[in-house]
Design an enzyme around this catalytic site. Sequence first.
Site, mmCIF file in Angstrom:
data_model
loop_
_atom_site.group_PDB
_atom_site.id
_atom_site.type_symbol
_atom_site.label_atom_id
_atom_site.label_comp_id
_atom_site.label_asym_id
_atom_site.label_seq_id
_atom_site.Cartn_x
_atom_site.Cartn_y
_atom_site.Cartn_z
ATOM 1 C CE1 TYR A 230 -46.219 54.448 32.247
ATOM 2 C CE2 TYR A 230 -47.443 55.532 30.199
ATOM 3 C CZ TYR A 230 -47.117 54.225 31.071
ATOM 4 O OH TYR A 230 -47.580 53.081 31.017
ATOM 5 C CE LYS B 280 -45.308 51.350 31.050
ATOM 6 N NZ LYS B 280 -44.981 49.858 31.857
HETATM 7 N N1 LIG Z 1 -53.675 50.707 32.677
HETATM 8 C C1 LIG Z 1 -53.918 51.335 31.018
HETATM 9 O O1 LIG Z 1 -54.445 51.357 30.706
HETATM 10 C C2 LIG Z 1 -52.220 51.018 30.979
HETATM 11 C C3 LIG Z 1 -51.659 51.499 29.336
HETATM 12 C C4 LIG Z 1 -50.571 50.468 29.021
HETATM 13 C C5 LIG Z 1 -49.765 50.134 29.785
HETATM 14 N N2 LIG Z 1 -50.379 49.896 31.073
HETATM 15 C C6 LIG Z 1 -48.368 49.451 31.918
HETATM 16 O O2 LIG Z 1 -49.603 48.070 32.378
HETATM 17 C C7 LIG Z 1 -49.181 48.073 33.482
HETATM 18 C C8 LIG Z 1 -49.781 47.636 34.728
HETATM 19 O O3 LIG Z 1 -50.821 48.709 35.206
HETATM 20 P P1 LIG Z 1 -51.924 48.304 35.625
HETATM 21 O O4 LIG Z 1 -52.991 49.465 34.975
HETATM 22 O O5 LIG Z 1 -52.827 47.322 35.717
HETATM 23 O O6 LIG Z 1 -52.226 49.657 37.220
HETATM 24 P P2 LIG Z 1 -51.897 49.116 38.495
HETATM 25 O O7 LIG Z 1 -51.703 50.495 39.137
HETATM 26 O O8 LIG Z 1 -53.393 48.955 38.916
HETATM 27 O O9 LIG Z 1 -50.848 48.252 38.959
HETATM 28 C C9 LIG Z 1 -49.377 48.032 39.425
HETATM 29 C C10 LIG Z 1 -49.160 47.699 39.725
HETATM 30 O O10 LIG Z 1 -47.676 47.697 40.759
HETATM 31 C C11 LIG Z 1 -47.183 48.690 41.779
HETATM 32 N N3 LIG Z 1 -46.622 48.921 41.781
HETATM 33 C C12 LIG Z 1 -45.796 50.466 41.768
HETATM 34 N N4 LIG Z 1 -45.145 50.330 42.470
HETATM 35 C C13 LIG Z 1 -44.096 49.752 42.510
HETATM 36 C C14 LIG Z 1 -42.288 49.124 42.941
HETATM 37 N N5 LIG Z 1 -42.326 50.519 43.053
HETATM 38 N N6 LIG Z 1 -42.973 48.130 43.543
HETATM 39 C C15 LIG Z 1 -43.441 46.999 42.795
HETATM 40 N N7 LIG Z 1 -44.980 47.199 42.762
HETATM 41 C C16 LIG Z 1 -45.186 48.370 41.970
HETATM 42 C C17 LIG Z 1 -48.374 48.605 42.480
HETATM 43 O O11 LIG Z 1 -48.230 48.380 43.816
HETATM 44 C C18 LIG Z 1 -49.902 47.994 41.356
HETATM 45 O O12 LIG Z 1 -49.937 46.927 42.011
HETATM 46 C C19 LIG Z 1 -47.754 49.461 34.143
HETATM 47 O O13 LIG Z 1 -46.490 49.072 33.611
HETATM 48 C C20 LIG Z 1 -48.766 50.413 33.235
HETATM 49 O O14 LIG Z 1 -47.398 51.327 33.175
HETATM 50 C C21 LIG Z 1 -51.450 50.244 31.679
#
Ligand SMILES: NC(=O)c1ccc[n+]([C@@H]2O[C@H](COP(=O)([O-])OP(=O)(O)OC[C@H]3O[C@@H](n4cnc5c(N)ncnc54)[C@H](O)[C@@H]3O)[C@@H](O)[C@H]2O)c1
Length: 249
Positions: free
Chosen positions: A157, A161
């Site tokens: 991951y 990123k």
């Molecule tokens: N939540 C955190 O703490 C955090 C921190 C830093 C970065 N992020 C990044 O932010 C983004 C969103 O995170 P989140 O916490 O909302 O996660 P989440 O799991 O709530 O949302 C991710 C979404 O991506 C969709 N998804 C997954 N695989 C997919 C695919 N192959 N095609 C299309 N859609 C797909 C899922 O269905 C989901 O709706 C991600 O890229 C994550 O890496 C999250």
Amino acid sequence: MKLAGKTALVTGAAGWIGAAIARRLADDGAQIVIADLRQDLAQAVADEIVAAGGRASAIATNVRSVASIAATVAAVLQAQQRIDLLVNVAGGSARERAAPVARQSEEVIREILEINLYGVIFCCRAVLGPMLAQGGGRIINITSTLATSPLAHHADYCAAKAGVLGFSRALATEVAPHGIYVNCVSPGLVPRPQTPTEGVADCNYLGRLAPPESVAHVVAFLASDETDFVVGQNYVVDGGWGLGLKGSR
Ligand SMILES: NC(=O)c1ccc[n+]([C@@H]2O[C@H](COP(=O)([O-])OP(=O)(O)OC[C@H]3O[C@@H](n4cnc5c(N)ncnc54)[C@H](O)[C@@H]3O)[C@@H](O)[C@H]2O)c1
């Protein structure tokens, strides 16, 4: 209504952060296309936006599939004739399958790279033609503070990123002369309701947890014409966590 008349394609917008971004961009007047693997949840977010007076639709998209991405972009162009904004949110760390590199499966490593890095690259590639033809656009890639701060058992991951950061900077230099602005937003931990949060608020300098709206506000800023001289940058949204240890205040 800074985004009135604009069409925004937001991947992963059925999720925690993506839905907040979709709602915020809709509040600013954009027509939102929610592209997510989970069409049921994507439709629910679209319905919620429409019920609140915004404009949104949902489309099933798998960012691991170039064909699926192409079909989504074609559908958006057919319905809206343009794509002004792409926000790449789809991704995640598969926390429950995290493992030391020596023991991690090929399947998980490939999956993490495909969703978090290749998905971003291929979604960007898919919108560049239309954006070049219409004379400009904006791309915002959601990466993570883990792009620059290591976390054991999440090397795949972290690599994905970090790759998004490098890709975005290089792409920004290619397309800025054509009026396409590419930037990144890197959240720290943005806990979902089910995420264990004991001690987390003590790690940053605000003493509280990050709501997804804090990420959405920065995306909205980068999506607007107010950032008309910002190219290839990475906006960190972590409450100062990455500044280092607390204790000497
Ligand atoms: N939540 C955190 O703490 C955090 C921190 C830093 C970065 N992020 C990044 O932010 C983004 C969103 O995170 P989140 O916490 O909302 O996660 P989440 O799991 O709530 O949302 C991710 C979404 O991506 C969709 N998804 C997954 N695989 C997919 C695919 N192959 N095609 C299309 N859609 C797909 C899922 O269905 C989901 O709706 C991600 O890229 C994550 O890496 C999250």
